[in-house]
Design an enzyme around this catalytic site. Structure first.
Site, PDB file in Angstrom:
ATOM      1  N   ARG A   1       0.859  -1.188   0.000  1.00 24.41           N
ATOM      2  CA  ARG A   1       0.000   0.000   0.000  1.00 24.41           C
ATOM      3  C   ARG A   1       0.895   1.238   0.000  1.00 24.41           C
ATOM      4  NH1 ARG A   1      -3.415  -3.016  -1.428  1.00 24.41           N
ATOM      5  NH2 ARG A   1      -5.467  -3.356  -0.502  1.00 24.41           N
TER       6      ARG A   1
ATOM      7  N   GLU B   1      -4.502   7.299  -4.985  1.00 22.18           N
ATOM      8  CA  GLU B   1      -4.744   6.577  -6.241  1.00 22.18           C
ATOM      9  C   GLU B   1      -6.096   6.968  -6.801  1.00 22.18           C
ATOM     10  OE1 GLU B   1      -4.303   2.400  -5.442  1.00 22.18           O
ATOM     11  OE2 GLU B   1      -2.214   2.603  -4.854  1.00 22.18           O
TER      12      GLU B   1
ATOM     13  N   HIS C   1      -1.641   0.120  -9.754  1.00 26.80           N
ATOM     14  CA  HIS C   1      -2.191  -0.827  -8.774  1.00 26.80           C
ATOM     15  C   HIS C   1      -2.779  -2.053  -9.487  1.00 26.80           C
ATOM     16  CE1 HIS C   1      -4.049  -1.191  -4.496  1.00 26.80           C
ATOM     17  NE2 HIS C   1      -3.821  -2.380  -5.014  1.00 26.80           N
TER      18      HIS C   1
HETATM   19  C1  DGY Z   1      -5.917  -6.286  -2.674  1.00 24.93           C
HETATM   20  O1  DGY Z   1      -6.526  -7.312  -2.938  1.00 24.93           O
HETATM   21  O2  DGY Z   1      -5.816  -5.843  -1.525  1.00 24.93           O
HETATM   22  C2  DGY Z   1      -5.329  -5.557  -3.836  1.00 24.93           C
HETATM   23  O3  DGY Z   1      -4.337  -4.678  -3.478  1.00 24.93           O
HETATM   24  C3  DGY Z   1      -6.419  -4.829  -4.571  1.00 24.93           C
HETATM   25  O4  DGY Z   1      -6.866  -3.773  -3.797  1.00 24.93           O
END
Ligand code: DGY
Length: 325
Positions: A241, A270, A289
């Protein structure tokens, strides 16, 4: 036997048609994506009367929960649960489900793609060809850096961290260090990984990989001090993250040459704002992402999330319950 009562379900992100059909068969379904301005009113109207919600990538805060007075279950189509107010869910007795496991290998592939792209300067060199600048053999100024045989330090040694470690140790003959509170016996990696302190990892790793969840403890944990503690010329890869890394400190570490490069699939904000200095930085490989974004894996996540929701609404234990403690 009486059929189970139909409940109301709010789908707040696109679901594949086969999974939507499973929901329609059992419940009344409202599809409203609050990120689309034209669907926000429908989303807000539905909130007070739905028992189930399924979706992802939308911040469900405590205020939103208050407007969802009948809510029993949230099924997130993600493994990360940082978009949900965990204490408020616990207090209300709302079940939270997520999608671990099904995205592990795909996310590890994405992270390893960033390892290769940053080390071997793949995006920069592909642009060199595409833009017609390949008019003689490339010189040392465009050479890359070997990945095989290097030391990788993985911060966050859960499923995804271990899957990255398997690629590194077994495929690329890398030495693998990880940090964490306890020793982990990762399947297939017996004797091939070493747990060290965060300080020792930062000092020794040529490539530092972040695969840990965003929590109150990990928010901003990679700041100026940690970046300065990294080996000069090391690479940082963030597949976790964005908010785990202090982006201004990362920019400084890239600009002053401390870091060779950064491979980032995630950002504090994002989509990445157009004016973010990370977007055009020559030593940043930025992805939108896409850790789990393949057809197969996104479908697998949607299927697991749908199963979770149907089970929880039927009063059964969902396949992937997130333990709220
Ligand atoms: C998750 O599954 O947490 C991925 O990062 C998509 O948000």
């Amino acid at each position: 036997m009486q059929p189970a009562p139909r409940k109301s379900v709010l789908v707040f992100r696109e679901l594949p048609p086969d999974q939507l059909a499973r929901l329609h068969a059992a419940h009344d379904v409202i599809v409203a994506n609050p990120r689309k301005p034209e669907q926000l009113a429908l989303f807000e109207q539905a909130l007070p009367r739905v028992q189930g919600m399924i979706g992802s990538s939308y911040p469900v805060d405590a205020g939103l929960l208050e407007r969802a007075a009948s809510l029993e279950v949230i099924s997130s189509i993600s493994v990360g649960v940082d978009n949900y107010p965990l204490p408020a869910l616990r207090e209300r007795g709302i079940t939270l489900c997520h999608t671990p496991g099904v995205l592990t290998e795909t996310t590890a592939d994405t992270i390893f793609a960033l390892v290769m792209a940053t080390s071997r300067r793949l995006v920069e060199l592909a642009l060199h060809v595409r833009e017609g600048r390949w008019n003689r053999n490339i010189g040392e100024d465009l050479f890359g850096w070997d990945v095989h045989g290097k030391t990788m330090g993985i911060i966050g040694f859960g499923r995804i961290g271990q899957a990255v470690a398997r690629r590194a140790a077994l495929g690329f003959n890398m030495r693998v260090l990880y940090s964490g509170r306890r020793d982990v016996q990762a399947p297939g990696l017996e004797g091939k990984t070493t747990r060290v302190s965060l300080e020792a990892l930062l000092a020794a790793a040529d490539i530092v990989v972040l695969t840990l969840p965003l929590t109150a403890e990990t928010r901003g944990m990679i700041g100026r001090g940690e970046l300065q503690a990294m080996k000069p010329g090391a690479i940082l890869i963030n597949g976790a993250r964005g908010a785990i890394v202090q982006e201004d400190a990362l920019l400084d570490a890239l600009n002053d040459g401390r870091l060779r490069a950064a491979g980032l699939d995630v950002f504090a904000t994002e989509p990445l704002p157009l004016d973010s200095p990370l977007r055009l930085h020559p030593r940043v490989t930025a992805l939108p992402h896409i850790g789990s974004a393949t057809h197969e894996t996104r479908h697998g996540m949607a299927e697991l999330a749908t199963t979770n929701l149907l089970q929880a609404l039927a009063g059964e234990r969902p396949a992937a319950l997130y333990a709220l403690g």
